[in-house]
Motif scaffolding. Structure first.
Motif, PDB file in Angstrom:
ATOM      1  N   SER A  39       1.189  -1.145   0.370  1.00 28.52           N
ATOM      2  CA  SER A  39       0.024   0.101   0.159  1.00 28.52           C
ATOM      3  C   SER A  39       1.138   1.208  -0.233  1.00 28.52           C
ATOM      4  O   SER A  39       0.310   2.265  -0.505  1.00 28.52           O
ATOM      5  CB  SER A  39      -0.779  -0.014   1.526  1.00 28.52           C
ATOM      6  N   PHE A  40       2.454   0.870   0.450  1.00 24.08           N
ATOM      7  CA  PHE A  40       3.174   2.160   0.723  1.00 24.08           C
ATOM      8  C   PHE A  40       2.514   2.996   1.476  1.00 24.08           C
ATOM      9  O   PHE A  40       2.269   4.631   0.845  1.00 24.08           O
ATOM     10  CB  PHE A  40       3.150   2.749  -1.265  1.00 24.08           C
ATOM     11  N   VAL A 284      14.449   5.232  -1.990  1.00 23.79           N
ATOM     12  CA  VAL A 284      15.275   7.127  -1.830  1.00 23.79           C
ATOM     13  C   VAL A 284      14.914   8.163  -0.546  1.00 23.79           C
ATOM     14  O   VAL A 284      13.367   7.684  -0.699  1.00 23.79           O
ATOM     15  CB  VAL A 284      15.923   7.729  -2.255  1.00 23.79           C
ATOM     16  N   THR A 285      15.230   8.159   0.612  1.00 16.67           N
ATOM     17  CA  THR A 285      14.832   8.942   1.437  1.00 16.67           C
ATOM     18  C   THR A 285      15.325  10.364   0.703  1.00 16.67           C
ATOM     19  O   THR A 285      15.694  10.986   0.190  1.00 16.67           O
ATOM     20  CB  THR A 285      15.585   8.523   2.619  1.00 16.67           C
ATOM     21  N   SER A 286      13.743  11.294   0.655  1.00 16.43           N
ATOM     22  CA  SER A 286      14.396  12.466   0.210  1.00 16.43           C
ATOM     23  C   SER A 286      14.110  13.732   1.816  1.00 16.43           C
ATOM     24  O   SER A 286      12.737  13.716   2.713  1.00 16.43           O
ATOM     25  CB  SER A 286      12.297  12.860  -0.258  1.00 16.43           C
ATOM     26  N   LYS A 291      10.043  12.836   2.208  1.00 19.89           N
ATOM     27  CA  LYS A 291       9.294  11.703   2.455  1.00 19.89           C
ATOM     28  C   LYS A 291      10.480  10.272   1.616  1.00 19.89           C
ATOM     29  O   LYS A 291      11.182  11.080   2.073  1.00 19.89           O
ATOM     30  CB  LYS A 291       8.544  12.152   0.894  1.00 19.89           C
ATOM     31  N   LEU A 292       9.579   9.348   1.809  1.00 19.12           N
ATOM     32  CA  LEU A 292      10.325   7.632   1.023  1.00 19.12           C
ATOM     33  C   LEU A 292       9.789   8.355  -0.271  1.00 19.12           C
ATOM     34  O   LEU A 292       8.295   8.202  -0.614  1.00 19.12           O
ATOM     35  CB  LEU A 292       9.875   6.902   1.556  1.00 19.12           C
ATOM     36  N   THR A 293      10.645   7.725  -1.320  1.00 21.55           N
ATOM     37  CA  THR A 293       9.987   8.261  -2.331  1.00 21.55           C
ATOM     38  C   THR A 293      10.824   6.495  -3.423  1.00 21.55           C
ATOM     39  O   THR A 293      11.695   6.293  -3.342  1.00 21.55           O
ATOM     40  CB  THR A 293      10.918   9.360  -3.516  1.00 21.55           C
ATOM     41  N   MET A 294       9.704   6.300  -3.891  1.00 17.55           N
ATOM     42  CA  MET A 294       9.826   5.264  -4.874  1.00 17.55           C
ATOM     43  C   MET A 294       9.683   5.037  -6.457  1.00 17.55           C
ATOM     44  O   MET A 294       9.039   6.025  -6.910  1.00 17.55           O
ATOM     45  CB  MET A 294       8.974   4.369  -4.519  1.00 17.55           C
ATOM     46  N   ARG A 304       6.051   6.597  -6.536  1.00 10.43           N
ATOM     47  CA  ARG A 304       5.120   6.866  -5.491  1.00 10.43           C
ATOM     48  C   ARG A 304       5.623   7.541  -4.732  1.00 10.43           C
ATOM     49  O   ARG A 304       6.838   7.504  -4.175  1.00 10.43           O
ATOM     50  CB  ARG A 304       4.922   5.442  -4.806  1.00 10.43           C
ATOM     51  N   LYS A 305       5.075   8.079  -3.668  1.00 13.46           N
ATOM     52  CA  LYS A 305       5.356   8.682  -2.483  1.00 13.46           C
ATOM     53  C   LYS A 305       4.587   8.934  -1.510  1.00 13.46           C
ATOM     54  O   LYS A 305       3.439   8.364  -1.313  1.00 13.46           O
ATOM     55  CB  LYS A 305       6.008  10.412  -2.672  1.00 13.46           C
ATOM     56  N   VAL A 306       5.515   8.133   0.013  1.00 12.30           N
ATOM     57  CA  VAL A 306       4.696   8.132   1.177  1.00 12.30           C
ATOM     58  C   VAL A 306       5.744   9.337   2.492  1.00 12.30           C
ATOM     59  O   VAL A 306       6.716   9.137   2.319  1.00 12.30           O
ATOM     60  CB  VAL A 306       5.056   7.115   1.270  1.00 12.30           C
TER      61      VAL A 306
END
Length: 323
Positions: A39-40, A284-286, A291-294, A304-306
């Motif tokens: 679900s990210f 990667v950690t932004s 955020k965490l970016t895929m 995706r980003k979360v």
């Protein structure tokens, strides 16, 4: 914390998640975000010690270790159940950390206090599995660590003196120390142990050194992007990524000739990375965006980003490509 059994410490108890969670270290929140990989979404936060900066999976993949620099402690987390296994106190200023591949040595870099600590790993001693062998001065500002595949040499970047040093693991003696470019951060040793890559956060290049002889030899200054900072191998033994934190890009470096063969987006100040087991997906950690970016490696697109916590630093998951 309550005393744990050795089985619990090694992560042999507790329920295992259906999907291998992704762990993101939030340095300014002093906690870990646990991300569902399907679900990210963020499922929960795990408190750590004060000012954690890096995390590292043990070579046997039974524990994820968080280094709490100002907390003078290490938090061990089960990478399958996302539960805290134990906290080790009295580990002074652990900024960066590494296990030797043979799991006989555990090393921490004290970024604030200018020393490197060599610990012997004694897993049979549940009360004191890390036993300090030697504390070595490492001015100025030891930043990142790397250990060769044979578990014989430790490489250390010295951020504020623009140097890199090498130490023998068995005797903790300095082998050499050299001047490098501006503000060295992460370092990466090629799979054959022949070449050391140094990311220069104070510049826009990666320096490549031949480390086969008694003294390193500079081979190349490879332009990547402003704020070259952190490495992550693709897993094919032929390529490595470097995050360019100020340029908001990620460079894919080909190890056969040390050239940049692709550039990927890295929004929000890209920092640490992990590659999923499919070899096609980069996490990667932004850092500045929280955020965490895929990222799709082949298409070079953000997928995706979360939202996670403040100043996300490291990211690890069991569902990873070979390191």
């Amino acid at each position: 914390m309550a005393r744990l059994t050795l089985a619990a410490f090694l992560g042999l108890s507790g329920s295992v998640w259906a999907n291998k969670p992704i762990f993101v270290l939030n340095s300014l929140d002093a906690d870990i975000s646990v991300i569902d990989p399907v679900s990210f979404t963020q499922l929960k936060r795990i408190p750590t010690g004060k000012e954690p900066h890096h995390l590292y999976m043990t070579p046997d993949e039974k524990s994820l270790i968080v280094a709490n620099a100002l907390g003078d402690s290490l938090t061990f987390i089960d990478p399958r159940t996302a539960e805290v296994q134990r906290v080790l106190q009295g580990i002074i200023d652990p900024y960066h950390l590494r296990f030797s591949p043979d799991m006989k040595w555990f090393i921490t870099a004290a970024n604030r206090l200018d020393h490197v600590d060599f610990y012997r790993w004694v897993p049979g001693d549940a009360a004191k599995p890390l036993q300090l062998v030697k504390r070595v001065p490492a001015p100025k500002t030891p930043s990142h660590l790397f250990i060769d595949s044979k578990s014989t040499l430790l490489y250390v970047s010295l951020q504020d003196s623009d140097e890199v040093a090498a130490f023998g693991l068995s005797d903790q003696q300095l082998r050499w120390k050299i001047k490098v470019g501006k503000m060295p951060a992460d370092i990466y040793l090629s799979p054959d142990d022949k070449h050391l890559l140094v990311a220069l956060t104070g510049d826009s290049v990666v320096e490549v050194y031949d480390v086969q002889g008694a003294q390193p030899r500079l081979l190349k200054r490879l332009p990547t992007g402003k704020g070259a900072h952190s490495f992550r191998a693709l897993g094919d033994k032929r390529h490595v990524f470097v995050s360019n934190r100020a340029a908001n890009t990620i460079s894919k470096i080909q190890l056969s000739d040390f050239t940049v063969v692709a550039e990927l987006p890295g929004p929000g100040g890209p920092d640490d990375m992990d590659v999923l087991a499919d070899g096609k997906t980069l996490l990667v950690t932004s850092r500045w965006a929280g955020k965490l970016t895929m990222i799709d490696i082949e298409k070079r697109q953000v997928l995706r980003k979360v939202k996670v916590g403040k100043s996300p630093h490291g990211v690890w998951t069991l569902d990873h490509a070979p390191r």
